[in-house]
Enzyme design. Structure first.
Site, PDB file in Angstrom:
ATOM      1  N   LYS A  22       5.404   9.628  -0.514  1.00 40.44           N
ATOM      2  CA  LYS A  22       6.125   9.137   0.522  1.00 40.44           C
ATOM      3  C   LYS A  22       7.059   8.025   0.454  1.00 40.44           C
ATOM      4  O   LYS A  22       8.100   7.948   0.953  1.00 40.44           O
ATOM      5  CB  LYS A  22       5.227   8.799   1.898  1.00 40.44           C
ATOM      6  CG  LYS A  22       6.011   8.431   3.080  1.00 40.44           C
ATOM      7  CD  LYS A  22       5.153   8.587   4.220  1.00 40.44           C
ATOM      8  CE  LYS A  22       4.164   7.538   4.308  1.00 40.44           C
ATOM      9  NZ  LYS A  22       3.607   7.677   5.837  1.00 40.44           N
TER      10      LYS A  22
ATOM     11  N   LEU B  15       0.765  -0.963  -0.040  1.00 44.99           N
ATOM     12  CA  LEU B  15      -0.049  -0.118  -0.043  1.00 44.99           C
ATOM     13  C   LEU B  15       0.928   1.273  -0.086  1.00 44.99           C
ATOM     14  O   LEU B  15       1.624   1.635   0.916  1.00 44.99           O
ATOM     15  CB  LEU B  15      -0.957   0.117   1.169  1.00 44.99           C
ATOM     16  CG  LEU B  15      -1.819  -1.276   1.370  1.00 44.99           C
ATOM     17  CD1 LEU B  15      -2.778  -0.964   2.709  1.00 44.99           C
ATOM     18  CD2 LEU B  15      -2.436  -1.584   0.091  1.00 44.99           C
ATOM     19  N   ALA B  16       0.741   2.055  -1.027  1.00 47.20           N
ATOM     20  CA  ALA B  16       1.889   3.023  -1.187  1.00 47.20           C
ATOM     21  C   ALA B  16       0.924   4.402  -1.677  1.00 47.20           C
ATOM     22  O   ALA B  16       1.756   5.210  -2.461  1.00 47.20           O
ATOM     23  CB  ALA B  16       2.962   2.548  -2.214  1.00 47.20           C
ATOM     24  N   ALA B  17      -0.103   4.545  -1.604  1.00 53.41           N
ATOM     25  CA  ALA B  17      -0.820   5.595  -2.228  1.00 53.41           C
ATOM     26  C   ALA B  17      -0.619   6.968  -1.490  1.00 53.41           C
ATOM     27  O   ALA B  17      -1.193   8.110  -1.704  1.00 53.41           O
ATOM     28  CB  ALA B  17      -2.452   5.402  -2.433  1.00 53.41           C
TER      29      ALA B  17
ATOM     30  N   ARG C  38       2.243  14.080   6.489  1.00 58.46           N
ATOM     31  CA  ARG C  38       3.001  14.501   7.817  1.00 58.46           C
ATOM     32  C   ARG C  38       4.462  15.150   7.545  1.00 58.46           C
ATOM     33  O   ARG C  38       4.887  15.645   8.554  1.00 58.46           O
ATOM     34  CB  ARG C  38       3.016  13.399   9.037  1.00 58.46           C
ATOM     35  CG  ARG C  38       1.459  13.278   9.566  1.00 58.46           C
ATOM     36  CD  ARG C  38       1.505  11.950  10.309  1.00 58.46           C
ATOM     37  NE  ARG C  38       0.938  10.678   9.322  1.00 58.46           N
ATOM     38  CZ  ARG C  38       0.526   9.646   9.770  1.00 58.46           C
ATOM     39  NH1 ARG C  38       0.513   9.343  11.093  1.00 58.46           N
ATOM     40  NH2 ARG C  38       0.313   8.772   8.883  1.00 58.46           N
TER      41      ARG C  38
ATOM     42  N   TYR D 184      42.959  21.463 -14.957  1.00 61.06           N
ATOM     43  CA  TYR D 184      41.933  21.151 -15.622  1.00 61.06           C
ATOM     44  C   TYR D 184      42.515  19.936 -16.931  1.00 61.06           C
ATOM     45  O   TYR D 184      42.977  20.524 -17.935  1.00 61.06           O
ATOM     46  CB  TYR D 184      40.717  21.940 -16.271  1.00 61.06           C
ATOM     47  CG  TYR D 184      39.903  21.442 -16.943  1.00 61.06           C
ATOM     48  CD1 TYR D 184      38.973  20.339 -16.492  1.00 61.06           C
ATOM     49  CD2 TYR D 184      39.703  21.672 -18.292  1.00 61.06           C
ATOM     50  CE1 TYR D 184      37.994  19.667 -16.886  1.00 61.06           C
ATOM     51  CE2 TYR D 184      38.640  20.567 -19.128  1.00 61.06           C
ATOM     52  CZ  TYR D 184      37.702  19.731 -18.324  1.00 61.06           C
ATOM     53  OH  TYR D 184      36.794  19.136 -19.075  1.00 61.06           O
TER      54      TYR D 184
ATOM     55  N   THR E 212      -6.451   2.731   4.300  1.00 65.58           N
ATOM     56  CA  THR E 212      -5.644   1.643   4.197  1.00 65.58           C
ATOM     57  C   THR E 212      -6.878   0.469   3.662  1.00 65.58           C
ATOM     58  O   THR E 212      -6.273  -0.288   2.562  1.00 65.58           O
ATOM     59  CB  THR E 212      -4.822   1.060   5.269  1.00 65.58           C
ATOM     60  OG1 THR E 212      -5.535   1.086   6.143  1.00 65.58           O
ATOM     61  CG2 THR E 212      -3.740   1.892   5.170  1.00 65.58           C
TER      62      THR E 212
ATOM     63  N   ARG F 120      36.044  13.280 -12.314  1.00 67.17           N
ATOM     64  CA  ARG F 120      34.672  13.230 -12.852  1.00 67.17           C
ATOM     65  C   ARG F 120      34.646  11.818 -13.722  1.00 67.17           C
ATOM     66  O   ARG F 120      35.597  11.245 -13.872  1.00 67.17           O
ATOM     67  CB  ARG F 120      34.633  14.610 -13.558  1.00 67.17           C
ATOM     68  CG  ARG F 120      34.492  15.823 -12.553  1.00 67.17           C
ATOM     69  CD  ARG F 120      33.967  17.031 -13.562  1.00 67.17           C
ATOM     70  NE  ARG F 120      33.119  16.735 -14.636  1.00 67.17           N
ATOM     71  CZ  ARG F 120      33.166  17.684 -15.545  1.00 67.17           C
ATOM     72  NH1 ARG F 120      34.041  18.607 -15.655  1.00 67.17           N
ATOM     73  NH2 ARG F 120      32.113  17.432 -16.523  1.00 67.17           N
TER      74      ARG F 120
ATOM     75  N   ASN G  57      54.756  15.214 -16.234  1.00 66.19           N
ATOM     76  CA  ASN G  57      54.649  16.403 -15.485  1.00 66.19           C
ATOM     77  C   ASN G  57      53.516  17.265 -15.980  1.00 66.19           C
ATOM     78  O   ASN G  57      53.993  18.196 -17.002  1.00 66.19           O
ATOM     79  CB  ASN G  57      55.757  16.678 -14.703  1.00 66.19           C
ATOM     80  CG  ASN G  57      55.440  17.604 -13.560  1.00 66.19           C
ATOM     81  OD1 ASN G  57      55.451  17.032 -12.465  1.00 66.19           O
ATOM     82  ND2 ASN G  57      55.742  18.715 -13.682  1.00 66.19           N
TER      83      ASN G  57
HETATM   84  C1  UD1 Z   1      -0.846   2.052  10.098  1.00 62.02           C
HETATM   85  C2  UD1 Z   1      -1.975   1.168  10.585  1.00 62.02           C
HETATM   86  C3  UD1 Z   1      -1.389   1.138  12.171  1.00 62.02           C
HETATM   87  C4  UD1 Z   1      -0.136   0.760  12.284  1.00 62.02           C
HETATM   88  C5  UD1 Z   1       0.807   1.608  11.476  1.00 62.02           C
HETATM   89  C6  UD1 Z   1       2.385   1.007  11.311  1.00 62.02           C
HETATM   90  C7  UD1 Z   1      -4.008   1.307   9.603  1.00 62.02           C
HETATM   91  C8  UD1 Z   1      -5.485   1.846   9.527  1.00 62.02           C
HETATM   92  N1  UD1 Z   1      -3.343   1.703  10.545  1.00 62.02           N
HETATM   93  O1  UD1 Z   1      -1.323   3.408  10.566  1.00 62.02           O
HETATM   94  O2  UD1 Z   1      -2.183   0.304  12.880  1.00 62.02           O
HETATM   95  O3  UD1 Z   1       0.072   0.657  13.721  1.00 62.02           O
HETATM   96  O4  UD1 Z   1       0.311   1.754  10.177  1.00 62.02           O
HETATM   97  O5  UD1 Z   1       3.166   1.747  11.082  1.00 62.02           O
HETATM   98  O6  UD1 Z   1      -3.680   0.440   8.521  1.00 62.02           O
HETATM   99  N2  UD1 Z   1      -2.100   4.336   2.374  1.00 62.02           N
HETATM  100  C9  UD1 Z   1      -2.728   4.146   1.078  1.00 62.02           C
HETATM  101  N3  UD1 Z   1      -3.986   4.509   0.864  1.00 62.02           N
HETATM  102  C10 UD1 Z   1      -4.595   5.099   1.937  1.00 62.02           C
HETATM  103  C11 UD1 Z   1      -3.980   5.352   3.021  1.00 62.02           C
HETATM  104  C12 UD1 Z   1      -2.821   4.882   3.347  1.00 62.02           C
HETATM  105  O7  UD1 Z   1      -2.008   3.400   0.203  1.00 62.02           O
HETATM  106  O8  UD1 Z   1      -5.706   5.597   1.383  1.00 62.02           O
HETATM  107  C13 UD1 Z   1      -0.662   3.708   2.382  1.00 62.02           C
HETATM  108  C14 UD1 Z   1       0.175   4.731   2.695  1.00 62.02           C
HETATM  109  O9  UD1 Z   1       0.908   4.953   1.328  1.00 62.02           O
HETATM  110  C15 UD1 Z   1       1.123   4.100   3.851  1.00 62.02           C
HETATM  111  C16 UD1 Z   1       0.492   2.893   4.328  1.00 62.02           C
HETATM  112  O10 UD1 Z   1      -0.663   2.871   3.423  1.00 62.02           O
HETATM  113  O11 UD1 Z   1       2.314   3.567   3.201  1.00 62.02           O
HETATM  114  C17 UD1 Z   1       0.016   3.433   5.817  1.00 62.02           C
HETATM  115  O12 UD1 Z   1      -0.683   4.444   5.839  1.00 62.02           O
HETATM  116  P1  UD1 Z   1      -0.443   5.616   6.930  1.00 62.02           P
HETATM  117  O13 UD1 Z   1      -1.394   6.545   6.797  1.00 62.02           O
HETATM  118  O14 UD1 Z   1       1.070   5.885   7.090  1.00 62.02           O
HETATM  119  O15 UD1 Z   1      -0.717   4.462   8.329  1.00 62.02           O
HETATM  120  P2  UD1 Z   1      -0.600   4.789   9.898  1.00 62.02           P
HETATM  121  O16 UD1 Z   1      -1.523   5.923  10.302  1.00 62.02           O
HETATM  122  O17 UD1 Z   1       0.869   4.644  10.005  1.00 62.02           O
HETATM  123 CA    CA Z   2       2.662   4.856   8.564  1.00 61.78          CA
END
Ligand code: UD1
Ligand code: CA
Length: 454
Positions: free
Chosen positions: A24, A10-12, A17, A364, A82, A331, A375
């Site tokens: 991120k 999950l990387a959206a 913060r 250079y 998530t 370089r 030299n």
């Molecule tokens: C999350 C967990 C928390 C855990 C913590 C550990 C949930 C609800 N919470 O919280 O229990 O203790 O990680 O670090 O899962 N992301 C998406 N789409 C979204 C939201 C998030 O892809 O709509 C991805 C983000 O890119 C991120 C990951 O999910 O890589 C976690 O999201 P983040 O908002 O950082 O969750 P935490 O609040 O850290």
């Molecule tokens: Ca997180």
């Protein structure tokens, strides 16, 4: 037969913060994007499919991994949590088997830990860890072995706040089960998001087994939400790398002041002084000594070579027993034979420099082929660029280039020849001759300097 495994990352997230426009997962740790670490472990898990959920900055994320045609990039158009992210993947998953879910902001997770998690015999297994300060994380609510619920920080009551066991965010689930639990999510919580963690309660409602597997190393499962956490993890990673270097016999003058952003091979007797940065693929031979404040990137440095303070070496190849710096810049395409000396304020680009040749001060050397025992005097410049094209300078063995010479390329200086100081050389010079290209000195007798009148 073991069940087929798929992986979801999950990387959206936008990293709100961090208040950064960069996605991120493209923030770097040890010089690599966070997502690269997760893809490495995903590969090691030999999954049948890798799904990566991306959102804002999706194109930039995909562009950072142009060779990964095997990835199923899944777009989460709106960032609703998530659980919502995982819902976007559900239709891409196979009909049965297991899925391993990882969060894109938890980069240092180890393959062996994931293997243990996947091996847990349960419909859903959650990777947890005990934290001395669990603030901010989802808390694990258990009844013995059974995990009943994960409660996010903002939804915890006073009693739950004291729970030290937290959710790392990594889970392994039965595909049929998770597909069902995901349909039951709502956003009735403090965040008003669809939380993946709520599948735990739904799995319990369905009478499924939910187990926890505890990680031992907190660094491995640390999630990154802020630049402070990123910097903390960077230090942790660097300390591990430095430790390994030192265990391999490298003398590191201060473990807190070395940064390795890539892969490094070292021989015996290597010493690294403070504030050294090693980037990309770096190979250091036996007894290489790197002075303070040096940056070495994608380069090979041969046995016994000394790189003195404040030198920068990029995409260069340096042979044995050379002396580089202080304040030298090598370089891309600099190729130095054995025992070459490159001194202060000397820049070398795309040039071959032969055995024992020296350029010790202020020069250079670009697009040059320099023989042995040459030299190069202070202030010498190869004038390699005419505004449109680059041209080559050839200097034969044993030549002596006097101070402040301008060698206007294309030009050749024959072996054993001498160039007089201050010369501008525009024509080829034969072997064993003296070439002087400067206006003759004149003497004016009784010359009066101007005198100021009041
Ligand atoms: C999350 C967990 C928390 C855990 C913590 C550990 C949930 C609800 N919470 O919280 O229990 O203790 O990680 O670090 O899962 N992301 C998406 N789409 C979204 C939201 C998030 O892809 O709509 C991805 C983000 O890119 C991120 C990951 O999910 O890589 C976690 O999201 P983040 O908002 O950082 O969750 P935490 O609040 O850290
Ligand atoms: Ca997180």
């Amino acid at each position: 037969m073991t069940e087929q495994l798929e992986i979801c990352i999950l990387a959206a997230g936008i990293g709100s913060r961090m208040q950064s426009d960069k996605p991120k997962v493209l923030q770097t740790l040890g010089g690599r994007p966070l997502l690269a670490y997760l893809l490495d472990v995903a590969d090691e898990m030999k999954a049948a499919a890798i799904h990566v959920v991306i959102g804002q900055g999706a194109d930039a994320v995909k562009a950072a991994f142009p060779h990964r045609r095997d990835i199923n990039w899944v777009l989460q158009a709106e960032r609703l949590g998530t659980g919502h992210a995982m819902q976007q993947v559900a239709s891409s998953l196979a009909d049965s088997g297991r899925v391993l879910v990882m969060l894109g902001d938890c980069p240092l997770i180890r393959t062996s830990t994931l293997q243990s998690l996947v091996a847990v015999d349960a419909d859903l297994s959650v990777l947890t860890v005990d934290m001395s300060d669990p603030f901010g994380y989802g808390r694990i609510v258990r009844d013995g072995e059974q995990v009943q619920q994960i409660v996010e920080e903002r939804d915890t009551d006073d009693r739950q706040k004291t729970i030290r066991e937290i959710n790392t965010g990594v889970m392994a689930a039965d595909i049929k089960g998770i597909r069902q639990w995901l349909t039951l999510l709502d956003n009735d919580n403090a965040q008003e998001e669809y939380l993946l963690t709520d599948i735990v309660a739904h799995a319990n409602d369905a009478g499924c087994g939910v187990r926890a597997h505890k990680a031992v190393d907190a660094i491995e499962v640390t999630g990154i939400n802020t630049f402070t956490q990123l910097a903390g993890l960077e230090r942790g990673l660097q300390m591990n790398i430095v430790e390994e270097l030192m265990n391999n016999g490298v003398q590191v003058m201060d473990p807190a002041r070395l940064d390795v952003r890539g892969s490094i091979k070292t021989g015996r007797g290597v010493r690294l002084d403070i504030n050294v940065i090693l980037e990309g693929d770096v190979t250091l031979g036996d007894n290489v000594d790197i002075g303070p404040n040096c940056i070495i990137r994608d380069s090979t440095i041969g046995d016994g070579t000394v790189v003195r303070a404040n030198s920068i070496v990029e995409e260069a190849s340096v042979s044995n027993e050379c002396i580089i710096g202080p304040f030298a810049r090598l370089r891309p395409g600099a190729e130095l034979a054995d025992e070459v000396h490159i001194g202060n304020f000397v820049e070398v680009k795309k040039s071959k420099i032969g055995l024992r040749s020296k350029a010790n001060h202020l020069a250079y050397l670009g697009d040059a082929i320099i023989g042995q025992d040459v030299n190069v005097g202070a202030g010498t410049i190869t004038c390699n660029y005419d505004g449109a094209f680059k041209h080559e300078t050839n200097i034969g063995d044993g030549a002596f280039i006097g101070t402040n010479a301008s060698l206007v390329a294309p030009v050749s200086i024959g072996a054993g020849s001498t160039i007089g100081a201050g010369s501008t050389i525009t024509k080829d010079v034969d072997s064993q001759v003296l070439a002087v290209g400067r206006s003759k000195q004149v003497t004016v007798k009784n010359w009066q300097r101007p005198i100021k009148r009041n």
